[in-house]
Motif scaffolding. Structure first.
Motif, PDB file in Angstrom:
ATOM      1  N   MET A   1       0.850  -1.196   0.000  1.00  0.00           N
ATOM      2  CA  MET A   1       0.000   0.000   0.000  1.00  0.00           C
ATOM      3  C   MET A   1       0.887   1.248   0.000  1.00  0.00           C
ATOM      4  O   MET A   1       1.830   1.349   0.769  1.00  0.00           O
ATOM      5  N   GLU A   2       0.603   2.185  -0.887  1.00  0.00           N
ATOM      6  CA  GLU A   2       1.378   3.418  -0.949  1.00  0.00           C
ATOM      7  C   GLU A   2       1.093   4.282   0.277  1.00  0.00           C
ATOM      8  O   GLU A   2      -0.029   4.295   0.789  1.00  0.00           O
ATOM      9  N   PRO A   3       2.112   5.070   0.761  1.00  0.00           N
ATOM     10  CA  PRO A   3       1.918   5.893   1.960  1.00  0.00           C
ATOM     11  C   PRO A   3       0.731   6.840   1.859  1.00  0.00           C
ATOM     12  O   PRO A   3      -0.040   6.977   2.808  1.00  0.00           O
ATOM     13  N   GLN A   8      -4.767   8.218   3.871  1.00  0.00           N
ATOM     14  CA  GLN A   8      -6.176   8.561   3.700  1.00  0.00           C
ATOM     15  C   GLN A   8      -7.070   7.594   4.464  1.00  0.00           C
ATOM     16  O   GLN A   8      -8.061   8.003   5.088  1.00  0.00           O
ATOM     17  N   GLU A   9      -6.738   6.327   4.439  1.00  0.00           N
ATOM     18  CA  GLU A   9      -7.537   5.346   5.173  1.00  0.00           C
ATOM     19  C   GLU A   9      -7.453   5.595   6.679  1.00  0.00           C
ATOM     20  O   GLU A   9      -8.450   5.512   7.398  1.00  0.00           O
ATOM     21  N   LEU A  10      -6.250   5.901   7.168  1.00  0.00           N
ATOM     22  CA  LEU A  10      -6.082   6.191   8.589  1.00  0.00           C
ATOM     23  C   LEU A  10      -6.839   7.459   8.985  1.00  0.00           C
ATOM     24  O   LEU A  10      -7.433   7.519  10.065  1.00  0.00           O
ATOM     25  N   ILE A  15     -11.129  10.140  11.997  1.00  0.00           N
ATOM     26  CA  ILE A  15     -12.222  11.116  12.028  1.00  0.00           C
ATOM     27  C   ILE A  15     -13.533  10.436  12.421  1.00  0.00           C
ATOM     28  O   ILE A  15     -14.331  10.987  13.184  1.00  0.00           O
ATOM     29  N   ALA A  16     -13.766   9.223  11.910  1.00  0.00           N
ATOM     30  CA  ALA A  16     -14.982   8.481  12.281  1.00  0.00           C
ATOM     31  C   ALA A  16     -15.004   8.195  13.776  1.00  0.00           C
ATOM     32  O   ALA A  16     -16.051   8.309  14.429  1.00  0.00           O
ATOM     33  N   LEU A 173       3.513   4.690  11.601  1.00  0.00           N
ATOM     34  CA  LEU A 173       2.600   5.321  10.664  1.00  0.00           C
ATOM     35  C   LEU A 173       3.301   5.547   9.325  1.00  0.00           C
ATOM     36  O   LEU A 173       4.529   5.640   9.274  1.00  0.00           O
ATOM     37  N   PRO A 174       2.540   5.656   8.242  1.00  0.00           N
ATOM     38  CA  PRO A 174       3.147   5.953   6.938  1.00  0.00           C
ATOM     39  C   PRO A 174       3.920   7.263   7.003  1.00  0.00           C
ATOM     40  O   PRO A 174       3.474   8.236   7.625  1.00  0.00           O
ATOM     41  N   HIS A 175       5.071   7.287   6.374  1.00  0.00           N
ATOM     42  CA  HIS A 175       5.947   8.453   6.436  1.00  0.00           C
ATOM     43  C   HIS A 175       6.447   8.800   5.043  1.00  0.00           C
ATOM     44  O   HIS A 175       6.808   7.918   4.265  1.00  0.00           O
ATOM     45  N   GLU A 176       6.446  10.098   4.725  1.00  0.00           N
ATOM     46  CA  GLU A 176       6.987  10.583   3.466  1.00  0.00           C
ATOM     47  C   GLU A 176       8.143  11.530   3.760  1.00  0.00           C
ATOM     48  O   GLU A 176       8.285  12.045   4.874  1.00  0.00           O
TER      49      GLU A 176
END
Length: 208
Positions: A1-3, A8-10, A15-16, A173-176
């Protein structure tokens, strides 16, 4: 899965979850966060602190802002102006004189809009987060406002993220490459310093 996709999913999940938090709990959390003020790496009294006015499902920050003012700190908060441009305003007085700026906009102080470069004078920076991991990776809302704002920070100013206790992630967490790690996280349960690992030496981060 791309970061970017993973982020976006996280964000959607965070938010939910926040939408389930009652207004009374947000108010109570704001008072709890203010009670942890002296756990933070505060500058000398009279120094400048950059923070923000909470909105929507975020943990309430107005008690924290008021506590900073009572302790004689100068407090900056974001001013968005006509769009998403980076800018700041200074809170003044115990009532803070905040004005509504429309739906889904932060309340802002009256007075001049200060330039992005004013952040260089802040000796501590407090900003919102949807999630934070043990290395200090912060998941924001994705608008890029703080990415642009923090380009003007002083290198020695600690950056503190505010979130709910369940948003402190034990998993990476995903990191860029453009993501700035934070130095600590503040929740209603208290302040916690983080490792603040920086790329490429991130032994607790993987994007696979």
């Amino acid at each position: 899965m791309e970061p970017a996709e993973s982020k976006q999913e996280l964000r959607r999940a965070a938010i939910a979850r926040r939408k389930l938090v009652a207004a009374e709990e947000r108010t109570r959390a704001g008072a709890q966060i203010a009670n942890h003020l002296h756990e933070l790496p505060l500058p000398e009294h009279g120094g400048m602190v950059a923070a923000y006015v909470s909105v929507g499902s975020e943990t309430e920050t107005r008690p924290l802002l008021a506590a900073l003012l009572r302790e004689s700190y100068r407090v900056l908060v974001p001013r968005l102006g006509g769009g998403m441009d980076v800018g700041w305003g200074e809170l003044r007085g115990a009532d803070m004189a905040l004005a509504d700026c429309g739906e889904r906009r932060l309340q802002e102080p009256a007075g001049d809009v200060l330039s992005p470069e004013i952040l260089q004078r802040a000796r501590m920076i407090i900003l919102p987060a949807l999630m934070v991991d043990e290395c200090g990776t912060r998941l924001g809302r994705g608008g890029g406002w703080y990415d642009r704002a923090l380009m003007h920070r002083a290198a020695n100013a600690p950056v503190i993220a505010v979130c709910w206790p369940w948003e402190i992630s034990p998993a990476p967490l995903p990191h860029e490459t453009h993501d700035l790690p934070v130095d600590g996280v503040l929740s209603p349960e208290g302040y916690r310093p983080l490792k603040r690992a920086t790329p490429p030496a991130r032994d607790c981060q993987a994007n696979d």
